[in-house]
Design an enzyme around this catalytic site. Structure first.
Site, PDB file in Angstrom:
ATOM      1  N   GLY A  28      -5.139  -3.676   5.237  1.00 26.28           N
ATOM      2  CA  GLY A  28      -5.329  -3.435   3.804  1.00 26.28           C
ATOM      3  C   GLY A  28      -4.345  -4.153   2.904  1.00 26.28           C
ATOM      4  O   GLY A  28      -3.772  -5.171   3.275  1.00 26.28           O
ATOM      5  N   SER A  29      -4.147  -3.577   1.698  1.00 25.62           N
ATOM      6  CA  SER A  29      -3.360  -4.230   0.656  1.00 25.62           C
ATOM      7  C   SER A  29      -1.878  -4.276   0.996  1.00 25.62           C
ATOM      8  O   SER A  29      -1.319  -3.340   1.582  1.00 25.62           O
ATOM      9  CB  SER A  29      -3.530  -3.469  -0.656  1.00 25.62           C
ATOM     10  OG  SER A  29      -2.519  -3.835  -1.568  1.00 25.62           O
ATOM     11  N   THR A  30      -1.219  -5.364   0.565  1.00 26.60           N
ATOM     12  CA  THR A  30       0.220  -5.504   0.783  1.00 26.60           C
ATOM     13  C   THR A  30       1.014  -4.474  -0.015  1.00 26.60           C
ATOM     14  O   THR A  30       2.179  -4.243   0.277  1.00 26.60           O
ATOM     15  CB  THR A  30       0.701  -6.911   0.373  1.00 26.60           C
ATOM     16  OG1 THR A  30       0.265  -7.164  -0.962  1.00 26.60           O
ATOM     17  CG2 THR A  30       0.125  -7.969   1.284  1.00 26.60           C
TER      18      THR A  30
END
Lengths: 387, 135
Positions: free
Chosen positions: B61-63
């Site tokens: 997923g997102s950083t």
């Protein structure tokens, strides 16, 4: 990954907690990507600046760090013009947090210049052959493809770690074997200005994370290459492309893509402006001085009747006060330190017209508003239309 | 039982195991203030990761997930330690900036230990110790 004695000592904590954790980040990434060692970087460009993406937790992390960067380091655009945020209709609470982010970075010795075009602001930030740790995807693309330096697409924490240690793990685009072309893109259209953004928007979707080699009918300008690379990195994840004869040989036979004039035209037609457009925004990536000159010419004697933002680096705007005055005389506004993609102010609008393939790719998802695409001339025309 | 592993983020910590075979995206899946898994689509939905030794294959997923881990730590709701089959940058960076011990390169069998088993993660020595269940 092999560490020198000095690096090992930092890893074990002899340089303090911030440097130990920075080294841990570099070693962890090096291990994940199979790097053999760390290599020195000439400069860093750090993402994770807009409070919109960083949030409360990110601000806390940066504020807790103690130390000083050891190489020249510059920031990515913030969520607002750091001085004129009220004109962007930014809320006070957001502004307070955003200024805290910048202050936290400044305390670490990082220049509070917020731009996606560090190469325009400081021509010495990247030279051919240098190793860098840059974050912002269009800046990465420009450094690799136009300047001939080498950088991976760093995340915020890894770029900051590189800034504090002065090194980066050697993998990815630092290695020759990952810099060979994977696609040949024959462009049969004659291109100009925003056409390069349209091209990048199309080709990025096809090549994903590949390394396209373009064959053009004309030689693109520096600003055109900037738009091309930005769009390639937004619709795909391209970090390196080639545009002239200066290109390493491909290892195998590579896929060929042909782009016709109709393909480029279609990007404009599918995303044409209509009466819903309530804002026009230029400067993704940040405008160069040349682009400001062109805008001043186009806006001469005109008044804009729609919100019109022009985004650039503060240092560029400060270098040309007369251009700024001319442009703002039309009612357009030059906002610095920020851009339409990372600012929450964009969300207050309905439909944004842009001349950037990158903004076209990002605006709907990141700002939850519609986007329209046109040439710079069209953008000025629409802004000046009576509503 | 002692298992060799690879240090990603240093330190030593212990707690009860919380195990999932599903990757975790910290942004969106875990509440950053409470440590509760709030994504109904995740196997660990409704459980708290706070104070546990969280064992999962990898992050995704997102950083921004790295900062979520940091926020969990500041709120006292972070895992005591984490174990991955193979760490990726989001969880690796999150663990490091938060000072949470994280190791990887463990055998896949570790994903079949019982929830609640006492586990010691010694990242500095690159070893995981698992308490044998009492007979």
């Amino acid at each position: 990954m092999h560490l020198t004695r000095e690096e090992e000592l930092i890893y074990q904590g002899e340089g303090g907690d911030t440097r130990r954790r920075s080294m841990e980040i570099l070693v962890a990434l090096g291990d994940i990507y199979g790097a053999d060692r760390l290599i020195p970087v000439a400069s860093t460009q750090i993402a994770g600046v807009s409070y919109k993406t960083l949030g409360e937790a990110g601000l806390e992390w940066i504020s807790d760090l103690r130390g000083t960067v050891v190489v020249p380091s510059i920031l990515n655009p913030a969520g607002m013009d750091l001085c004129r945020w009220q004109e962007m209709k930014i809320e006070e609470e957001f502004a307070r947090h955003q200024l805290e982010v910048i202050e936290a970075y400044r305390r670490l010795g990082i220049s509070p210049d917020c731009t996606c075009t560090p190469y325009n602001l400081r021509p010495d930030a990247a030279r051919p052959g240098e190793t860098l740790a840059w974050s912002e995807s269009s800046a990465v693309s420009f450094a690799n493809s136009v300047i001939g330096a080498r950088t991976n697409r760093e995340g915020g924490p890894s770029a900051l770690a590189a800034a504090l240690v002065g090194k980066t793990p050697r993998y990815g685009y630092h290695l020759d074997e990952n810099r060979v072309p994977t696609h040949r893109v024959k462009v049969e259209a004659h291109l100009e200005g925003s056409d390069y953004g349209a091209l990048g928007y199309l080709v990025g979707k096809i090549v994903g994370g590949g390394v396209p080699r373009f064959v053009f009918r004309q030689r693109p300008t520096r600003d055109e290459l900037k738009s091309l690379g930005a769009a390639l990195a937004a619709s795909g994840s391209v970090a390196l492309y080639y545009f002239d004869e200066n290109v390493p040989p491909a290892q195998d036979e590579i896929e060929e893509i042909i782009v016709s004039p109709a393909d480029v035209r279609e990007v404009y037609e599918k995303n044409s402006a209509d009466e819903d457009v309530d804002i026009v925004a230029i400067g993704c990536p940040h405008c160069s001085q040349k682009e400001l000159e062109r805008l001043a010419d186009l806006l001469a004697g005109k008044k804009v009747h729609r919100e019109f933002w022009i985004c650039t680096a503060r240092g560029i705007a400060e270098r040309c006060p007369r251009l700024v005055e001319k442009i703002e005389g039309s009612g357009a506004r030059i906002f610095c330190d920020s851009c339409m993609v990372v600012s929450p102010a964009s969300e207050l609008h309905r439909k944004m017209m842009v001349n950037s393939g990158k903004a076209l790719a990002y605006i709907p998802g990141m700002c939850k508003i519609e986007a329209a695409f046109g040439t710079l001339e069209d953008c000025v025309r629409v802004a000046a239309e009576r509503v | 039982m002692e298992i060799r592993c690879h240090r990603v983020s240093g330190g030593r910590s212990a707690g009860k195991a919380l195990v999932t075979r599903e990757p975790i995206s910290f942004l969106g899946t875990v509440d950053p203030d409470t440590g509760m898994v709030v994504d109904p689509g995740h196997e660990l939905y409704g459980r708290s990761i706070g104070g546990k030794v969280l064992i999962f294959p990898e992050g995704k997923g997102s950083t921004v997930g790295s900062y979520v881990i940091y926020q969990l730590k500041k709120r006292g709701a972070a895992p005591a330690a984490m174990i991955n089959l193979q760490s990726e940058p989001i969880v690796a960076v999150g663990a490091i900036i938060s000072g949470i011990p994280l190791v990887d390169r463990v055998p896949e069998d570790l994903l079949s230990i019982e929830d609640g088993t006492e586990v010691v993660v010694d990242a500095d020595e690159e070893v995981v110790r698992i308490e044998e269940p009492s007979a």
